[in-house]
Scaffold this motif. Structure first.
Motif, PDB file in Angstrom:
ATOM      1  N   THR A 118       0.800  -1.222   0.000  1.00  0.00           N
ATOM      2  CA  THR A 118       0.000   0.000   0.000  1.00  0.00           C
ATOM      3  C   THR A 118       0.832   1.272   0.000  1.00  0.00           C
TER       4      THR A 118
ATOM      5  N   ASP B 286      -1.149   8.855  -1.066  1.00  0.00           N
ATOM      6  CA  ASP B 286      -0.421   9.387  -2.213  1.00  0.00           C
ATOM      7  C   ASP B 286      -0.830  10.830  -2.462  1.00  0.00           C
TER       8      ASP B 286
ATOM      9  N   THR C 273      -5.371   6.763  -1.769  1.00  0.00           N
ATOM     10  CA  THR C 273      -4.761   5.565  -1.185  1.00  0.00           C
ATOM     11  C   THR C 273      -4.695   4.507  -2.271  1.00  0.00           C
ATOM     12  N   ILE C 274      -3.575   3.795  -2.342  1.00  0.00           N
ATOM     13  CA  ILE C 274      -3.390   2.729  -3.333  1.00  0.00           C
ATOM     14  C   ILE C 274      -3.074   1.439  -2.590  1.00  0.00           C
TER      15      ILE C 274
ATOM     16  N   TYR D 178      -7.618   1.750  -5.835  1.00  0.00           N
ATOM     17  CA  TYR D 178      -7.230   3.055  -5.324  1.00  0.00           C
ATOM     18  C   TYR D 178      -8.476   3.722  -4.768  1.00  0.00           C
TER      19      TYR D 178
ATOM     20  N   VAL E 215      -3.197   9.446  -8.228  1.00  0.00           N
ATOM     21  CA  VAL E 215      -4.514   8.815  -8.243  1.00  0.00           C
ATOM     22  C   VAL E 215      -5.510   9.675  -9.017  1.00  0.00           C
TER      23      VAL E 215
ATOM     24  N   GLU F 119       2.737   1.471  -6.272  1.00  0.00           N
ATOM     25  CA  GLU F 119       1.985   2.336  -7.178  1.00  0.00           C
ATOM     26  C   GLU F 119       1.832   1.715  -8.560  1.00  0.00           C
TER      27      GLU F 119
ATOM     28  N   LEU G 119      -1.861  -0.011  -9.842  1.00  0.00           N
ATOM     29  CA  LEU G 119      -2.555   0.863 -10.773  1.00  0.00           C
ATOM     30  C   LEU G 119      -2.550   0.292 -12.190  1.00  0.00           C
TER      31      LEU G 119
END
Length: 402
Positions: free
Chosen positions: A175, A179, A192-193, A228, A314, A339, A343
């Motif tokens: 995580t 971000d 948040t990722i 995300y 994001v 990330e 993503l």
């Protein structure tokens, strides 16, 4: 006599413990006061239209008002999500609601001054200097993962090493807790990722530090879920389980994430590129040539492209996912584990592509926890055209801090 008043900071960070699922929705709203407000005729849920179940769908997979919540979706929509993962996601979404309340609070600016955390930074680390809200968000997520009972190890952008949580937790969570946090003072969107893997049971006999690290360095091709959460005018959770990409919007009147964007498909081409083009003269020739070409309308898509850059990963990706185009950072800056992998998984499941400029992101094998790389994500045809220019990775970074 000592005052029993609770400071604004503690009101923000300390919230009610999770409630039993048997509690009714009105009771749930009252108990989760930080995320709820009484329903009234003026509450439009951020102006977005929640998805009502259409004909042919099972009413058992919906809430009483006909809307599909995140937990109802993963629990009853037949997408092959196991019960353990449903429990984990329930705790993850709860953590993200707490972070959303924290980010939106009028007291968040004072947290750094009250805690004195801004100066904490590991010397020589590959991580950015942590910020107070990053640290609080990291602790919120760690606490939720611990309480879920379903996580073996958590690897976070905010920690130098993975945190081993449980020997029998079936999942691994990576995580980036917050971000874009440097943008909070200006009320620019943050996020948040997170990515979820299965625990590698074949490593169970190794020492804790070793198995924690190896579990966290799995290739993105092994992700079983990624998401995300965008904290902006609405709080949106966009998630994939490897069978399409869905977006859920937080309804503050109930505290539920409601399905608003089912089966997102990124357009095969867009008309927007997202990059910090103030660094144009630092870019390699191939990237400069691509940008010059498309913004003049001389590329394979005969329309002039526009630049849209928020400097919040994001937020830039969410816009790209909905409208098409390319979001990129050509220098070795973004993290593969926290990330790029999650993503790119989301983008691919929406029909797009994630690349480091030469290779598919999900095919890369991480070699260290905070490994950085260039990142390009977006519409499939735009990405193919961009990569055809060859020299698009910025390997020289004049003016940047190391």
């Amino acid at each position: 006599m000592q005052s029993t008043a609770i400071s604004p900071f503690h009101q923000l960070v300390v919230v009610n413990p999770k409630l039993q699922t048997s509690i009714s929705k009105p009771q749930l709203c009252l108990a989760r006061a930080p995320f709820c407000r009484p329903r009234n005729g003026l509450d439009s849920g951020f102006g977005m239209r929640p998805l009502r179940v259409l004909g042919g769908s099972s009413s058992s997979a919906t809430s009483d008002d006909g809307f599909v919540t995140l937990i109802e979706y993963v629990g009853k929509e037949g997408i092959n999500v196991k019960d353990d993962l449903v429990v984990l996601l329930d705790h993850v979404q709860y953590a993200c609601k707490r972070i959303a309340a924290l980010v939106a609070s009028p007291f968040n600016y004072s947290i750094g001054k009250q805690t004195g955390l801004a100066s904490v930074h590991a010397s020589g680390s590959d991580r950015d200097a942590p910020k107070p809200l990053d640290i609080v968000s990291n602790e919120i997520i760690l606490s939720s993962l611990q309480k879920s009972g379903k996580v073996a190890v958590m690897a976070s952008e905010e920690n130098d090493a993975p945190t081993w949580i449980s020997d029998d937790g079936p999942y691994v969570v990576v995580t980036d807790p917050l971000d874009g946090s440097r943008n909070i003072d200006a009320s620019i969107p943050t996020g948040t990722i997170f990515g979820i893997y299965k625990r590698l049971e074949e490593l169970d006999d190794l020492p804790i530090e070793e198995k924690a690290m190896l579990n966290s360095l799995q290739s993105g091709s092994r992700l079983i879920a990624a998401a995300y959460v965008l904290y902006s005018s609405a709080t949106i959770l966009c998630i994939t389980f490897g069978s399409g990409t869905q977006a859920f919007t937080l309804d503050h009147s109930t505290g539920d994430f409601i399905l608003t964007n089912p089966n997102i498909e990124i357009p095969p081409r867009g008309q927007i590129y997202s990059v910090n083009d103030a660094r144009y003269f630092d870019w390699p020739e191939g990237l400069r040539k691509y940008i010059d070409t498309v913004r003049q309308g001389k590329g394979k898509y005969p329309k002039k492209y526009s630049a849209r850059y928020i400097c919040s990963l994001v937020a830039d990706l969410h816009r790209t996912l909905l409208y098409g185009g390319v979001a990129m950072n050509p220098r070795d800056h973004l993290r593969l584990v926290y990330e790029a992998n999650p993503l790119s998984f989301i983008v691919e499941q929406a029909g797009g592509r994630g690349s480091d400029g030469k290779n598919r992101i999900l095919s890369l094998q991480p070699v260290k926890l905070h490994q950085r790389l260039p990142l390009f994500m977006g519409s499939l045809k735009d990405m193919e055209e961009l990569e055809s220019y060859g020299d698009i990775q910025q390997k020289v970074n004049p003016g940047y801090e190391v």
